[in-house]
Design a protein around this motif. Structure first.
Motif, PDB file in Angstrom:
ATOM      1  N   LEU A  95       0.814  -1.217   0.000  1.00  0.00           N
ATOM      2  CA  LEU A  95       0.000   0.000   0.000  1.00  0.00           C
ATOM      3  C   LEU A  95       0.848   1.268   0.000  1.00  0.00           C
ATOM      4  N   GLY A  96       2.155   1.105   0.134  1.00  0.00           N
ATOM      5  CA  GLY A  96       3.028   2.269   0.163  1.00  0.00           C
ATOM      6  C   GLY A  96       3.091   2.954   1.508  1.00  0.00           C
ATOM      7  N   LEU A  97       2.628   2.265   2.555  1.00  0.00           N
ATOM      8  CA  LEU A  97       2.631   2.873   3.886  1.00  0.00           C
ATOM      9  C   LEU A  97       4.010   2.846   4.531  1.00  0.00           C
ATOM     10  N   VAL A  98       4.798   1.807   4.254  1.00  0.00           N
ATOM     11  CA  VAL A  98       6.081   1.615   4.939  1.00  0.00           C
ATOM     12  C   VAL A  98       7.105   1.030   3.974  1.00  0.00           C
ATOM     13  N   GLU A  99       8.368   1.129   4.393  1.00  0.00           N
ATOM     14  CA  GLU A  99       9.427   0.317   3.809  1.00  0.00           C
ATOM     15  C   GLU A  99       9.943  -0.578   4.929  1.00  0.00           C
ATOM     16  N   ALA A 100      10.201  -1.841   4.600  1.00  0.00           N
ATOM     17  CA  ALA A 100      10.480  -2.820   5.642  1.00  0.00           C
ATOM     18  C   ALA A 100      11.853  -3.449   5.474  1.00  0.00           C
ATOM     19  N   GLY A 101      12.590  -3.483   6.586  1.00  0.00           N
ATOM     20  CA  GLY A 101      13.811  -4.251   6.652  1.00  0.00           C
ATOM     21  C   GLY A 101      13.542  -5.557   7.365  1.00  0.00           C
ATOM     22  N   GLU A 102      14.617  -6.267   7.665  1.00  0.00           N
ATOM     23  CA  GLU A 102      14.434  -7.557   8.316  1.00  0.00           C
ATOM     24  C   GLU A 102      13.888  -7.411   9.728  1.00  0.00           C
ATOM     25  N   THR A 103      14.309  -6.349  10.430  1.00  0.00           N
ATOM     26  CA  THR A 103      13.898  -6.192  11.825  1.00  0.00           C
ATOM     27  C   THR A 103      13.163  -4.888  12.103  1.00  0.00           C
ATOM     28  N   VAL A 104      13.311  -3.900  11.217  1.00  0.00           N
ATOM     29  CA  VAL A 104      12.748  -2.569  11.468  1.00  0.00           C
ATOM     30  C   VAL A 104      11.904  -2.138  10.275  1.00  0.00           C
ATOM     31  N   VAL A 105      10.817  -1.448  10.579  1.00  0.00           N
ATOM     32  CA  VAL A 105       9.924  -0.908   9.555  1.00  0.00           C
ATOM     33  C   VAL A 105       9.902   0.613   9.683  1.00  0.00           C
ATOM     34  N   ARG A 106      10.050   1.316   8.556  1.00  0.00           N
ATOM     35  CA  ARG A 106      10.045   2.773   8.568  1.00  0.00           C
ATOM     36  C   ARG A 106       8.817   3.292   7.813  1.00  0.00           C
ATOM     37  N   PRO A 107       8.127   4.273   8.378  1.00  0.00           N
ATOM     38  CA  PRO A 107       6.920   4.793   7.712  1.00  0.00           C
ATOM     39  C   PRO A 107       7.274   5.607   6.478  1.00  0.00           C
ATOM     40  N   LEU A 108       6.448   5.499   5.464  1.00  0.00           N
ATOM     41  CA  LEU A 108       6.559   6.325   4.262  1.00  0.00           C
ATOM     42  C   LEU A 108       5.419   7.338   4.170  1.00  0.00           C
ATOM     43  N   TRP A 125     -12.648   9.430  10.595  1.00  0.00           N
ATOM     44  CA  TRP A 125     -11.961   8.745   9.500  1.00  0.00           C
ATOM     45  C   TRP A 125     -10.499   8.534   9.862  1.00  0.00           C
ATOM     46  N   TRP A 126      -9.804   7.801   8.998  1.00  0.00           N
ATOM     47  CA  TRP A 126      -8.346   7.751   9.020  1.00  0.00           C
ATOM     48  C   TRP A 126      -7.861   8.418   7.734  1.00  0.00           C
ATOM     49  N   ILE A 127      -6.877   9.293   7.867  1.00  0.00           N
ATOM     50  CA  ILE A 127      -6.416  10.081   6.726  1.00  0.00           C
ATOM     51  C   ILE A 127      -4.919   9.862   6.514  1.00  0.00           C
ATOM     52  N   ALA A 128      -4.564   9.408   5.315  1.00  0.00           N
ATOM     53  CA  ALA A 128      -3.166   9.252   4.927  1.00  0.00           C
ATOM     54  C   ALA A 128      -2.696  10.502   4.189  1.00  0.00           C
ATOM     55  N   SER A 129      -1.440  10.834   4.378  1.00  0.00           N
ATOM     56  CA  SER A 129      -0.816  11.959   3.676  1.00  0.00           C
ATOM     57  C   SER A 129       0.685  11.731   3.710  1.00  0.00           C
ATOM     58  N   ASP A 130       1.433  12.657   3.130  1.00  0.00           N
ATOM     59  CA  ASP A 130       2.886  12.538   3.198  1.00  0.00           C
ATOM     60  C   ASP A 130       3.396  12.924   4.578  1.00  0.00           C
ATOM     61  N   LEU A 131       4.532  12.341   4.945  1.00  0.00           N
ATOM     62  CA  LEU A 131       5.177  12.695   6.202  1.00  0.00           C
ATOM     63  C   LEU A 131       5.592  14.163   6.168  1.00  0.00           C
ATOM     64  N   GLY A 132       5.362  14.859   7.283  1.00  0.00           N
ATOM     65  CA  GLY A 132       5.734  16.266   7.368  1.00  0.00           C
ATOM     66  C   GLY A 132       7.162  16.443   7.839  1.00  0.00           C
ATOM     67  N   GLU A 133       7.566  17.704   7.989  1.00  0.00           N
ATOM     68  CA  GLU A 133       8.941  18.003   8.371  1.00  0.00           C
ATOM     69  C   GLU A 133       9.271  17.478   9.759  1.00  0.00           C
ATOM     70  N   LEU A 134       8.254  17.285  10.610  1.00  0.00           N
ATOM     71  CA  LEU A 134       8.490  16.701  11.927  1.00  0.00           C
ATOM     72  C   LEU A 134       9.144  15.336  11.790  1.00  0.00           C
ATOM     73  N   SER A 135       8.760  14.607  10.768  1.00  0.00           N
ATOM     74  CA  SER A 135       9.298  13.269  10.542  1.00  0.00           C
ATOM     75  C   SER A 135      10.521  13.281   9.639  1.00  0.00           C
ATOM     76  N   THR A 136      10.492  14.116   8.594  1.00  0.00           N
ATOM     77  CA  THR A 136      11.582  14.099   7.621  1.00  0.00           C
ATOM     78  C   THR A 136      12.792  14.901   8.086  1.00  0.00           C
ATOM     79  N   GLY A 137      12.559  15.885   8.959  1.00  0.00           N
ATOM     80  CA  GLY A 137      13.667  16.692   9.463  1.00  0.00           C
ATOM     81  C   GLY A 137      14.242  17.659   8.455  1.00  0.00           C
ATOM     82  N   GLY A 138      13.531  17.917   7.362  1.00  0.00           N
ATOM     83  CA  GLY A 138      14.042  18.831   6.341  1.00  0.00           C
ATOM     84  C   GLY A 138      12.931  19.411   5.512  1.00  0.00           C
ATOM     85  N   ALA A 139      13.307  20.124   4.457  1.00  0.00           N
ATOM     86  CA  ALA A 139      12.324  20.744   3.579  1.00  0.00           C
ATOM     87  C   ALA A 139      11.471  19.689   2.898  1.00  0.00           C
TER      88      ALA A 139
END
Length: 504
Positions: A95-108, A125-139
């Motif tokens: 669904l494009g929600l996450v990228e997954a490694g063997e032990t850790v999952v990171r949100p997309l 409702w539940w609303i999906a959107s892009d991660l904001g700067e709080l998560s990305t740490g940049g522009a």
């Protein structure tokens, strides 16, 4: 964003919906998990208090989901698998929600609960959107898809919920306005110039079981050429952005035109796409220039369209504050790049003689009859949420009073709205008040100054006497000419009816 086939996505979103329901992943649950202080900090774009609060509790599905999709932090793969047992980690990847490694999952993506009250009642409702700067740490990336922010909640709160066959959400973004419109429209067409936005909006509609939205790719009205609608809503990309100077152009807020031309362009196209009696509601910015008032500028955009217009300016910012606000909104932090962009914005405003920028609400209507509605006003005081029903009632009151002669209005029996209070101030020892003010508790929270005649009239509007009888009694009490008093008071009564202070 990774996208699955239509059939696969439908199956995956159904599984996700069941998992989120099972986890009680809602606004109240998250509030209990991290508390009021952390919740307030998140609204200030600070996540540390929420992180600390979650660490103090045992891991449960809701806390795992909140850590990943609200706080934007990686979580153990086993924890996400436990939180999404039906969807699974692989389904979340599809669904494009996450990228997954063997032990850790990171949100997309950001995926958070949203609750509301509108004309149709309470909802969530539940609303999906892009991660904001709080998560990305940049522009932010230029094709960033914004979630539910202050502007989108403002527009959804303004939305008139009268049933219509067809509605249009122009520039749908994450789809939130289309989803609200789907509660009172038989069919909603949602357009956007961003394919990524449409993918996320489609995901949100499917996730929440909303089936009466159709998504179309294209700019402004191009995807609906020749079509008309009973209701058009738009939170358009109205932010005034310098053209050139290597300034980022964000899809969600920048329409690619010079200055405030995007809002003017939307207004010019509305008449061709509204049914008779149809209403359009949008947010916008407009420029003040050395020789032009901002609201006069908006009024000029509506001239010649044949549309009724009610425009409310809620705020005005100087060029410096406006520039700072939107550079920060793009995730650029103070420093060299911030200063470079700041200079580009100020250069643009100076070159075009812009002295300020207004923000507000626009309600436009394609008239069905001959009663015209034209109001351009500044209301910068505090207001409550859920203005849609108030706007609908005010427009109906405008039409009703405008269709009445003074004689017809005088035969009416009026009452004071239940949210209205009166405030009086006296000099010490004085029998008569020096200041009298009506305060509206709901709606636009208006405050109306009163003189003796209007105060007496409003006080007597209890649903018993006609307006004509009340004016006659006041004229006798004040020992003034009844016709002159009526000529003075009736225009003010009409205004109080439109404002929702008095009701038929």
């Amino acid at each position: 964003m990774q996208t699955a086939s239509d059939e696969q996505q439908s199956s995956l979103t159904a599984a996700l919906r069941l998992d989120l329901t099972r986890a009680s992943y809602g606004v109240e649950t998250l509030g209990r998990l991290w508390g009021d202080e952390a919740d307030a900090a998140l609204h200030r774009a600070q996540r540390v208090p929420a992180i600390r609060a979650l660490r103090a509790h045992p891991v449960v599905p809701a806390s795992t989901l909140a850590t990943a999709f609200v706080l934007g932090l990686p979580v153990p793969r086993t924890d996400l698998a436990a939180a999404l047992p039906r969807l699974g980690v692989d389904g979340a990847v599809a669904l494009g929600l996450v990228e997954a490694g063997e032990t850790v999952v990171r949100p997309l993506l950001d995926l958070r609960p949203y609750s509301f009250v509108d004309a149709q009642g309470v909802g969530s409702w539940w609303i999906a959107s892009d991660l904001g700067e709080l998560s990305t740490g940049g522009a932010l990336r230029e094709d960033h898809v914004l979630g539910v922010g202050g502007a989108s909640m403002t527009l959804s709160g303004l939305m008139i919920g009268a049933p219509v066959d067809r509605a249009l959400d122009l520039g749908t973004g994450c789809g939130i306005q289309a989803m609200h419109a789907a509660r009172h429209a038989g069919l909603v067409v949602a357009t956007d110039i961003s394919r990524r936005a449409l993918d996320i909006a489609r995901l949100n509609a499917q996730l929440n079981g909303i089936e009466n939205i159709r998504f179309r790719l294209g700019s402004l009205f191009e995807p609906v050429a020749g079509e008309t609608f009973g209701h058009i809503v738009s939170n358009p990309p109205f932010v005034i952005t310098p053209r050139g100077g290597d300034v980022p152009s964000y899809d969600y807020r920048d329409g690619g035109l010079v200055g405030d031309a995007l809002v003017a362009s939307v207004i010019s196209g509305l008449s061709d796409h509204l049914e008779p009696g149809g209403i359009a509601q949008l947010l916008g910015n407009w420029e003040y220039r050395a020789t032009a008032d901002g609201l006069d500028r908006v009024a000029g955009w509506t001239d010649g369209t044949g549309l009724d217009a009610w425009v409310v300016e809620r705020e005005r910012q100087d060029p410096a504050l406006y520039s700072e606000t939107w550079i920060r909104d793009g995730g650029t932090r103070p420093g060299g790049e911030f200063d470079r962009l700041y200079g580009a914005w100020l250069d643009d405003f100076e070159a075009r003689g812009v002295t300020g920028v207004g923000f507000g609400y626009l309600t436009l209507r394609k008239p069905r009859g001959t009663v015209a509605l034209r109001r351009f006003e500044r209301l910068d005081g505090p207001i409550g949420s859920g203005l849609g029903p108030h706007l609908e009632a005010s427009i109906a009151a405008h039409d009703r009073q405008a269709a009445l002669t003074d004689e017809g209005l005088g035969r009416g029996v009026l009452t004071v709205a239940g949210d209205v209070t009166e405030e009086r101030h006296y000099w010490p020892g004085a029998e008569d008040p020096t200041v009298m003010v009506l305060h509206q508790g709901g709606g636009f929270g208006r405050s109306i100054s009163l003189d003796t005649g209007l105060a007496a009239l409003v006080g007597a509007c209890d649903g018993e006497l006609s307006l004509r009888a009340i004016v006659a009694a006041i004229a006798q009490l004040l020992e003034v000419d009844e016709a002159a008093l009526s000529s003075e008071l009736l225009p003010r009564v009409r205004e109080l009816l439109v404002a929702g202070i008095l009701t038929f």
